[in-house]
Design an enzyme around this catalytic site. Structure first.
Site, PDB file in Angstrom:
ATOM      1  CB  CYS A 219      -2.127   5.599   6.901  1.00 55.98           C
ATOM      2  SG  CYS A 219      -1.118   5.965   5.529  1.00 55.98           S
TER       3      CYS A 219
ATOM      4  CD  GLN B  52      -4.964   4.397   8.418  1.00 54.08           C
ATOM      5  OE1 GLN B  52      -4.475   3.185   8.120  1.00 54.08           O
ATOM      6  NE2 GLN B  52      -5.037   4.998   9.612  1.00 54.08           N
TER       7      GLN B  52
ATOM      8  CG  HIS C 211      -6.752   2.625   3.477  1.00 49.35           C
ATOM      9  ND1 HIS C 211      -7.595   1.581   3.985  1.00 49.35           N
ATOM     10  CD2 HIS C 211      -5.726   2.512   4.037  1.00 49.35           C
ATOM     11  CE1 HIS C 211      -6.902   0.813   4.901  1.00 49.35           C
ATOM     12  NE2 HIS C 211      -5.501   1.320   4.709  1.00 49.35           N
TER      13      HIS C 211
ATOM     14  NE  ARG D 245      -4.458  -3.333   2.090  1.00 48.57           N
ATOM     15  CZ  ARG D 245      -3.770  -2.751   2.967  1.00 48.57           C
ATOM     16  NH1 ARG D 245      -2.377  -2.834   3.061  1.00 48.57           N
ATOM     17  NH2 ARG D 245      -4.135  -1.927   4.201  1.00 48.57           N
TER      18      ARG D 245
ATOM     19  NE  ARG E  68      -7.182   0.691   9.895  1.00 45.55           N
ATOM     20  CZ  ARG E  68      -6.442   0.060   8.663  1.00 45.55           C
ATOM     21  NH1 ARG E  68      -5.299   0.645   8.519  1.00 45.55           N
ATOM     22  NH2 ARG E  68      -7.100  -0.758   8.056  1.00 45.55           N
TER      23      ARG E  68
ATOM     24  CG  ASP F  10      -0.131   7.454   2.404  1.00 47.57           C
ATOM     25  OD1 ASP F  10       0.758   6.658   2.920  1.00 47.57           O
ATOM     26  OD2 ASP F  10      -0.926   6.947   1.556  1.00 47.57           O
TER      27      ASP F  10
HETATM   28  N1  NVA Z   1      -1.449   4.894  -0.049  1.00 50.70           N
HETATM   29  C1  NVA Z   1      -0.790   3.799   0.604  1.00 50.70           C
HETATM   30  C2  NVA Z   1      -1.554   3.510   1.787  1.00 50.70           C
HETATM   31  C3  NVA Z   1      -0.914   2.356   2.606  1.00 50.70           C
HETATM   32  C4  NVA Z   1      -1.799   2.045   3.793  1.00 50.70           C
HETATM   33  C5  NVA Z   1      -0.654   2.699  -0.465  1.00 50.70           C
HETATM   34  O1  NVA Z   1      -1.739   2.588  -1.205  1.00 50.70           O
HETATM   35  O2  NVA Z   1       0.084   1.964  -0.452  1.00 50.70           O
HETATM   36  N1   CP Z   2      -2.277   1.768   7.365  1.00 53.06           N
HETATM   37  C1   CP Z   2      -2.310   0.464   6.729  1.00 53.06           C
HETATM   38  O1   CP Z   2      -3.397   0.054   5.977  1.00 53.06           O
HETATM   39  O2   CP Z   2      -1.362  -0.353   6.914  1.00 53.06           O
HETATM   40  P1   CP Z   2      -1.215  -1.871   6.084  1.00 53.06           P
HETATM   41  O3   CP Z   2      -0.882  -1.601   4.905  1.00 53.06           O
HETATM   42  O4   CP Z   2       0.064  -2.204   7.002  1.00 53.06           O
HETATM   43  O5   CP Z   2      -2.288  -2.743   6.304  1.00 53.06           O
END
Ligand code: NVA
Ligand code: CP
Length: 314
Positions: A273, A141, A138, A111, A301, A233
């Site tokens: 998400c 997701q 992502h 990540r 997931r 989101d």
């Molecule tokens: N768009 C959000 C998704 C989190 C799962 C982010 O990147 O923070």
């Molecule tokens: N939806 C998602 O990726 O959640 P987290 O940021 O908690 O991993």
């Protein structure tokens, strides 16, 4: 019994990494969704598939769902995971990080702030690299979301998903996977928060191939017309915290409320998400709506990532 084993046999992904949704061909995506649904029905299958295998989990950003579900998925398949948090490639070049990790572990789940980090890890590592969220995509997701839609509606052709809010990493992955699968997609964003033109062009070309509709617009009510699923989101993603206040102003009028849901199909589901900021991109009432499937998405997931691991680390 033989038929069951054949049905469940994981197909090897040609690309060898999941850097973004573009690494999955349409048949691979379909096979991954089918395997996920079979694994969900029969979670004990492949309990030893990853025995003796270890994965590196590298997280530059916070996570609840992704981290826990990857750890669980790896453990439920008989393997184990080692977590490292903090910046990747700061103490030493990414090409060195990748060539350390591939000597010790059999796969890397990352990540990252930048998609470039995922690309470089994949370029330099000899083991599969999985994008667990970057600034641009992502894919894990979206895989879980495709499973959730398939469970609810059965088929993708004729299905419409409307995304309201920021044209971000989650929106990019959704538009790529949905258009590959032949589902209709519409996104409504404020000016300056549109999805990336290159990704839109790619998704449009998939939609053209599958005969799906694809729309980028401003008006949330226009986007949700005829939608089977309404998705949103956060307005400020991880890494954009300094812009949060400005974004609240920019996104006024883009909250998914009961009025927005009422403008979609009568049986439309609500998707997110997570984590959600109730009172910003979505109201508390919509999050708690009987047709809110946000926790189904979160559950899926786990199952989708198990299928992904089986297809990348056979
Ligand atoms: N768009 C959000 C998704 C989190 C799962 C982010 O990147 O923070
Ligand atoms: N939806 C998602 O990726 O959640 P987290 O940021 O908690 O991993």
């Amino acid at each position: 019994m033989a038929a069951l084993l054949t049905d469940l046999a994981p197909r090897r992904l040609a690309q060898g990494d999941l850097r973004s949704d573009l690494d999955l061909t349409a048949p691979e995506l379909v096979a991954l969704l089918d395997l996920t649904i079979q694994l969900k029905r029969n979670p004990g299958r492949y309990a030893t598939a990853l025995k003796g295998r270890y994965l590196s989990l590298l997280f530059e950003k916070p996570s609840l769902r992704t981290r826990i579900t990857f750890e669980l998925a790896i453990k439920q398949l008989g393997g184990d995971a080692i977590l490292s948090t903090g910046p990747i490639g700061e103490r030493e070049p990414l090409r060195d990080v990748a060539r350390n990790l591939d000597r010790w572990t059999h796969g890397i789940v990352a990540r990252t702030f930048s998609q470039q980090t995922v690309e470089e890890l994949a370029q330099w590592s000899s083991v599969p690299v999985i994008n667990a969220l970057s600034d641009r995509f992502h894919p894990c997701q979206a895989l879980a979301d495709m499973v959730t839609l398939k469970e609810r509606f059965g088929a993708f052709r004729g299905l419409k998903l409307a995304f309201i809010g920021d044209g971000n990493n989650v929106a990019h992955s959704l538009m790529l996977q949905l258009s590959r699968l032949g589902a209709d997609f519409a996104i409504a964003t404020p000016q300056g928060h549109e999805p990336e033109p290159g990704i839109v062009a790619q998704a449009r070309s998939f939609a053209w191939e599958t005969g799906a509709k694809f729309e980028v617009c401003r008006d949330p009510y226009e986007a949700v017309r005829g939608a089977h699923a309404v998705y949103t989101d956060v307005w400020a993603s991880m890494g954009q915290e300094a812009e949060a206040e400005q974004r609240k102003a920019n996104f006024a009028g883009y909250q998914v409320s009961e009025n927005v849901m009422a403008a979609a199909r009568e049986d439309a589901i609500f998707m997110h998400c997570l984590p959600a900021k109730r009172g910003q991109e979505v109201t508390d009432a919509v999050m708690e709506f009987p047709r809110s499937v946000v926790f189904d998405q979160a559950e899926n997931r786990l199952h989708a990532q198990k299928a992904l691991l089986l297809m990348l680390l056979p």
